[in-house]
Design a protein around this motif. Structure first.
Motif, PDB file in Angstrom:
ATOM      1  N   ASN A 556     -41.520  79.363 -54.704  1.00 46.49           N
ATOM      2  CA  ASN A 556     -42.954  79.618 -54.846  1.00 46.49           C
ATOM      3  C   ASN A 556     -43.318  81.090 -54.736  1.00 46.49           C
ATOM      4  O   ASN A 556     -44.376  81.489 -55.201  1.00 46.49           O
ATOM      5  CB  ASN A 556     -43.733  78.824 -53.786  1.00 46.49           C
ATOM      6  N   ASN A 557     -42.474  81.901 -54.101  1.00 50.06           N
ATOM      7  CA  ASN A 557     -42.793  83.320 -53.938  1.00 50.06           C
ATOM      8  C   ASN A 557     -41.491  84.095 -53.756  1.00 50.06           C
ATOM      9  O   ASN A 557     -40.393  83.526 -53.663  1.00 50.06           O
ATOM     10  CB  ASN A 557     -43.736  83.555 -52.748  1.00 50.06           C
ATOM     11  N   ASN A 558     -41.658  85.422 -53.702  1.00 52.78           N
ATOM     12  CA  ASN A 558     -40.482  86.302 -53.581  1.00 52.78           C
ATOM     13  C   ASN A 558     -39.800  86.165 -52.230  1.00 52.78           C
ATOM     14  O   ASN A 558     -38.586  86.365 -52.115  1.00 52.78           O
ATOM     15  CB  ASN A 558     -40.894  87.761 -53.792  1.00 52.78           C
ATOM     16  N   LEU A 559     -40.578  85.841 -51.192  1.00 48.44           N
ATOM     17  CA  LEU A 559     -39.980  85.724 -49.867  1.00 48.44           C
ATOM     18  C   LEU A 559     -38.991  84.569 -49.824  1.00 48.44           C
ATOM     19  O   LEU A 559     -37.878  84.696 -49.291  1.00 48.44           O
ATOM     20  CB  LEU A 559     -41.080  85.533 -48.816  1.00 48.44           C
ATOM     21  N   GLU A 560     -39.383  83.399 -50.373  1.00 48.53           N
ATOM     22  CA  GLU A 560     -38.458  82.274 -50.422  1.00 48.53           C
ATOM     23  C   GLU A 560     -37.229  82.601 -51.265  1.00 48.53           C
ATOM     24  O   GLU A 560     -36.111  82.210 -50.942  1.00 48.53           O
ATOM     25  CB  GLU A 560     -39.178  81.046 -50.985  1.00 48.53           C
ATOM     26  N   GLN A 561     -37.441  83.343 -52.361  1.00 45.34           N
ATOM     27  CA  GLN A 561     -36.315  83.725 -53.202  1.00 45.34           C
ATOM     28  C   GLN A 561     -35.304  84.579 -52.432  1.00 45.34           C
ATOM     29  O   GLN A 561     -34.093  84.390 -52.542  1.00 45.34           O
ATOM     30  CB  GLN A 561     -36.815  84.494 -54.423  1.00 45.34           C
ATOM     31  N   LYS A 562     -35.808  85.510 -51.620  1.00 47.97           N
ATOM     32  CA  LYS A 562     -34.910  86.384 -50.857  1.00 47.97           C
ATOM     33  C   LYS A 562     -34.137  85.592 -49.793  1.00 47.97           C
ATOM     34  O   LYS A 562     -32.957  85.850 -49.552  1.00 47.97           O
ATOM     35  CB  LYS A 562     -35.708  87.510 -50.211  1.00 47.97           C
ATOM     36  N   PHE A 563     -34.801  84.616 -49.143  1.00 49.34           N
ATOM     37  CA  PHE A 563     -34.110  83.811 -48.149  1.00 49.34           C
ATOM     38  C   PHE A 563     -32.971  83.015 -48.783  1.00 49.34           C
ATOM     39  O   PHE A 563     -31.850  82.953 -48.242  1.00 49.34           O
ATOM     40  CB  PHE A 563     -35.098  82.853 -47.476  1.00 49.34           C
ATOM     41  N   ILE A 564     -33.237  82.403 -49.934  1.00 49.99           N
ATOM     42  CA  ILE A 564     -32.198  81.614 -50.600  1.00 49.99           C
ATOM     43  C   ILE A 564     -31.107  82.532 -51.146  1.00 49.99           C
ATOM     44  O   ILE A 564     -29.923  82.209 -51.105  1.00 49.99           O
ATOM     45  CB  ILE A 564     -32.823  80.750 -51.712  1.00 49.99           C
ATOM     46  N   GLU A 565     -31.510  83.697 -51.654  1.00 49.82           N
ATOM     47  CA  GLU A 565     -30.535  84.653 -52.182  1.00 49.82           C
ATOM     48  C   GLU A 565     -29.586  85.121 -51.083  1.00 49.82           C
ATOM     49  O   GLU A 565     -28.408  85.384 -51.329  1.00 49.82           O
ATOM     50  CB  GLU A 565     -31.265  85.846 -52.794  1.00 49.82           C
ATOM     51  N   GLY A 566     -30.090  85.217 -49.854  1.00 46.99           N
ATOM     52  CA  GLY A 566     -29.242  85.627 -48.745  1.00 46.99           C
ATOM     53  C   GLY A 566     -28.151  84.617 -48.423  1.00 46.99           C
ATOM     54  O   GLY A 566     -27.124  84.972 -47.829  1.00 46.99           O
ATOM     55  N   GLU A 567     -28.345  83.357 -48.762  1.00 45.07           N
ATOM     56  CA  GLU A 567     -27.351  82.313 -48.502  1.00 45.07           C
ATOM     57  C   GLU A 567     -26.600  81.902 -49.765  1.00 45.07           C
ATOM     58  O   GLU A 567     -25.946  80.864 -49.810  1.00 45.07           O
ATOM     59  CB  GLU A 567     -28.036  81.078 -47.905  1.00 45.07           C
ATOM     60  N   ARG A 568     -26.692  82.716 -50.831  1.00 46.90           N
ATOM     61  CA  ARG A 568     -26.129  82.320 -52.123  1.00 46.90           C
ATOM     62  C   ARG A 568     -24.618  82.086 -52.035  1.00 46.90           C
ATOM     63  O   ARG A 568     -24.110  81.098 -52.571  1.00 46.90           O
ATOM     64  CB  ARG A 568     -26.434  83.403 -53.161  1.00 46.90           C
ATOM     65  N   ARG A 569     -23.894  82.994 -51.397  1.00 45.65           N
ATOM     66  CA  ARG A 569     -22.438  82.883 -51.386  1.00 45.65           C
ATOM     67  C   ARG A 569     -21.984  81.601 -50.689  1.00 45.65           C
ATOM     68  O   ARG A 569     -21.159  80.837 -51.211  1.00 45.65           O
ATOM     69  CB  ARG A 569     -21.831  84.112 -50.701  1.00 45.65           C
ATOM     70  N   VAL A 570     -22.537  81.342 -49.489  1.00 50.07           N
ATOM     71  CA  VAL A 570     -22.139  80.145 -48.744  1.00 50.07           C
ATOM     72  C   VAL A 570     -22.590  78.881 -49.474  1.00 50.07           C
ATOM     73  O   VAL A 570     -21.864  77.883 -49.562  1.00 50.07           O
ATOM     74  CB  VAL A 570     -22.732  80.197 -47.323  1.00 50.07           C
ATOM     75  N   LEU A 571     -23.806  78.905 -50.021  1.00 49.80           N
ATOM     76  CA  LEU A 571     -24.323  77.749 -50.748  1.00 49.80           C
ATOM     77  C   LEU A 571     -23.486  77.456 -51.974  1.00 49.80           C
ATOM     78  O   LEU A 571     -23.183  76.297 -52.285  1.00 49.80           O
ATOM     79  CB  LEU A 571     -25.784  78.007 -51.134  1.00 49.80           C
ATOM     80  N   SER A 572     -23.091  78.505 -52.694  1.00 51.23           N
ATOM     81  CA  SER A 572     -22.296  78.300 -53.905  1.00 51.23           C
ATOM     82  C   SER A 572     -20.949  77.677 -53.574  1.00 51.23           C
ATOM     83  O   SER A 572     -20.500  76.741 -54.251  1.00 51.23           O
ATOM     84  CB  SER A 572     -22.104  79.644 -54.612  1.00 51.23           C
ATOM     85  N   GLU A 573     -20.279  78.171 -52.532  1.00 49.33           N
ATOM     86  CA  GLU A 573     -19.003  77.584 -52.139  1.00 49.33           C
ATOM     87  C   GLU A 573     -19.173  76.118 -51.732  1.00 49.33           C
ATOM     88  O   GLU A 573     -18.359  75.252 -52.063  1.00 49.33           O
ATOM     89  CB  GLU A 573     -18.398  78.384 -50.991  1.00 49.33           C
ATOM     90  N   TYR A 574     -20.261  75.829 -50.996  1.00 52.12           N
ATOM     91  CA  TYR A 574     -20.509  74.461 -50.528  1.00 52.12           C
ATOM     92  C   TYR A 574     -20.691  73.504 -51.711  1.00 52.12           C
ATOM     93  O   TYR A 574     -20.070  72.431 -51.781  1.00 52.12           O
ATOM     94  CB  TYR A 574     -21.739  74.471 -49.623  1.00 52.12           C
ATOM     95  N   LEU A 575     -21.532  73.882 -52.678  1.00 49.27           N
ATOM     96  CA  LEU A 575     -21.808  72.999 -53.812  1.00 49.27           C
ATOM     97  C   LEU A 575     -20.594  72.858 -54.720  1.00 49.27           C
ATOM     98  O   LEU A 575     -20.321  71.776 -55.257  1.00 49.27           O
ATOM     99  CB  LEU A 575     -22.997  73.542 -54.604  1.00 49.27           C
TER     100      LEU A 575
END
Length: 634
Positions: A556-575
């Protein structure tokens, strides 16, 4: 008793060859005279006391000489030369533009130009300090300067060429005079001392040359004062005392105190300097110049920039070898800042002493800084990871009847194992306390062992015994290759087992909306348990599947995007591990058109609404209003 004439006038050059340090000017002028290629206007510009007016007079005398030599020099014997030397020549006119800078003065000069010389070939007009002329005077002089009579030659001299109008500069041949070097000044002073029978030390003449800063007239004036002060003996000490220069020996002693971190000796030495009447800024400037000379001695290529007394050169070179370049550069920086802030300091002496304190302990600071850099480099070096050697596991051949059923059961157990293992890894990365990390590792180990046993039972493979998880995390530093680094070995085994599980799981699991949402929710719960603020952004995001291995995360906004972007590496490995698909990709976008849901807000009631509410409870109020014919405000 003969009338005394200062050396600057008595030994003023009378020929081009006797001009000191301006060979590029005198050679050009002599060639122009020999080839009869004289311009009608010259502009001599340069620092003070370097020979501009002298060259102008020599040029004026030479072009009117009737017996010019083959080398372009005047004969000093003809009537024109003798009259010039005696100051009675009618063909040379000098004008001081500093005091005659008005339009009327220039008009008078222009009227004199109309008359041809009675004797000689040229009438020469020397205008000194021409930059002092006013703008109107320059404009009145333009036409005559551009097209003078063939017998008129103008020689303009100035120390500030930038103040002259461009229209004047374009009408003149410009000659730039340079500062006279220290060696040329010393040689000229030695010649004069021989003629005057003055006993002068060469080191004292070097000091005079440095003090004059390339101005020969200043050097001659300084020498005349010192000769009068010392009764004909120009020594090094007398010159230091007369010129108020601090002896370089003090700076050598100061540097020795700094190298030995002898703060007391440095303070006593500065007290001795202060008692002799030297100001603090003079000491700071002199010490900075001394350190600059030491820095110059470090490189042989720039050794010619070292302009010091000859007797001190060897001492400078020897001292520079004992001091590091880092120390010299840092000391220059400290002295520069101290000198800049000297005028603003209320206690001048304390201000200088603080600089000496810094310099006294600067060597220690430089050594500590260099040691810190070395240690940092050693720490940042890559170290090999310690792995435990595992025995070779032999696979037994499977029967055709058991293969499909066993592969399905193995795939189910391995998918469950992947989720549990990834949950453990994410928890291990985010849990702050050591106990929680150990608990996750134990859970992973148990799950790995159970799943491995089930898989081996279904497929007929031998069971691999996993090492037990350590009870407490290792806090001490361990060397690579030792068995004490248990945590690193456990991580390596876990990653190795997960990789094997993924390879043996078979085809990748296709993306589905329900399964993707479930995995997404499980990952958000892990973040919540780890008290990671990004879990709220994961719950607010919307997932849109693009194809079988790509989906889109809409925020919904840039702040949420930055939070998810910060966990991208771990999230990508998990999925990727959950769906057994290393090609699984996702993108994070912001929905700019998203409108936040409107929340009901309470607003105060208007007067009419309050009236309606009162009338509903008390009908007589309406009857009273009608009788009194009252109106309700909006």
């Amino acid at each position: 008793m003969d009338k005394f004439i200062v050396s600057a006038r008595k030994y003023r050059p009378q020929a081009f060859d006797t001009v000191v340090g301006q060979g590029h000017i005198t050679t050009t002028l002599k060639n122009a005279i020999k080839n009869q290629q004289l311009a009608h206007a010259f502009l001599f510009c340069g620092p003070r006391g370097v020979g501009k007016t002298t060259c102008a007079r020599i040029l004026a005398k030479t072009i009117n000489c009737t017996n010019v030599g083959a080398d372009g020099e005047a004969c000093n014997q003809c009537h024109s030369c003798t009259s010039f030397n005696e100051g009675t020549s009618m063909n040379i006119h000098e004008l001081d533009a500093a005091s005659n800078n008005s339009v009327d003065d220039i008009r008078t000069l222009v009227e004199q130009v109309r008359f041809a010389p009675q004797a000689g070939r040229y009438k020469v007009y020397i205008i000194d300090e021409v930059h002092m002329l006013s703008s109107s005077a320059f404009n009145a002089f333009l036409k005559t300067l551009e097209e003078p009579p063939p017998y008129a030659i103008f020689i303009l001299a100035t120390t500030e060429k930038h103040k002259i109008l461009p229209t004047i500069l374009s009408r003149c041949q410009i000659f730039d005079f340079k500062r006279i070097t220290a060696n040329d000044t010393v040689e000229h002073l030695q010649d004069i001392c021989k003629k005057e029978e003055i006993n002068a030390e060469k080191s004292a003449l070097h000091l005079i040359a440095q003090k004059s800063e390339g101005c020969m007239r200043d050097a001659l004036s300084i020498m005349d004062k010192i000769v009068s002060f010392t009764n004909g003996v120009v020594s090094y000490q007398n010159t230091l005392e007369h010129l108020n220069i601090l002896d370089a020996d003090y700076y050598f002693k100061l540097m020795q105190c700094m190298q030995q971190q002898d703060l007391g000796g440095a303070m006593l030495l500065y007290d001795d300097i202060d008692r002799k009447g030297f100001e603090g800024d003079l000491v700071l400037n002199g010490f900075a110049e001394f350190i600059r000379n030491l820095l110059v001695c470090k490189d042989e290529k720039v050794a010619n920039l070292l302009q010091v007394v000859e007797s001190f050169k060897d001492r400078y070179i020897a001292t520079s070898k004992q001091v590091s370049v880092a120390y010299l550069i840092s000391a220059l920086n400290i002295l520069n800042e101290t000198e800049i802030n000297y005028k603003a300091a209320r206690n001048k002496r304390l201000h200088v002493e603080l600089a000496l304190i810094k310099l006294a302990y600067l060597q220690q600071a430089v050594e500590l800084a260099s040691d810190g850099l070395v240690k940092k480099k050693l720490i940042d070096e890559a170290k090999p990871v310690a792995f435990k050697s595992l025995g070779v596991v032999k696979q037994q051949p499977e029967s055709k009847s058991q293969k499909p059923e066993a592969s399905k059961q193995a795939a189910g157990h391995e998918a469950k194992l992947i989720i549990e293992t990834k949950e453990g890894v994410s928890g291990e990365k985010r849990v702050a306390s050591g106990q929680a990390a150990v608990g996750n590792q134990q859970a992973i180990s148990k799950a790995s062992a159970t799943s491995n046993q089930q898989t081996a039972t279904a497929t007929g493979q031998p069971v691999i015994n996993q090492p037990a998880a350590p009870k407490e995390p290792e806090t001490q530093n361990t060397k690579p290759g030792t068995t004490s680094s248990k945590l690193g070995s456990l991580n390596a085994l876990r990653q190795q087992f997960v990789g094997k599980a993924i390879e043996s799981a078979g085809d990748p699991i296709p993306l589905s909306q329900d399964r993707l949402h479930e995995c997404w929710r499980q990952f958000a719960l892990q973040l919540k348990e780890a008290k990671n603020p990004a879990n709220q952004s994961f719950l607010m995001a919307t997932l849109v599947i693009q194809d079988h291995q790509t989906f889109e995360v809409v925020t919904n906004n840039n702040l949420e995007q930055k939070f998810i972007e910060g966990e991208r590496r771990v999230l990508s490995e998990y999925l990727q591990q959950v769906f057994n698909n290393r090609q699984l990709l996702f993108t994070i976008v912001v929905n700019e058109n998203a409108i936040a849901p409107e929340e009901p807000t309470e607003r105060p009631a208007t007067l009419r609404e309050k009236y309606q509410h009162i009338v509903e409870q008390y009908p007589l109020v309406k009857e009273l209003r009608d009788r009194l014919k009252l109106e309700v405000d909006n």
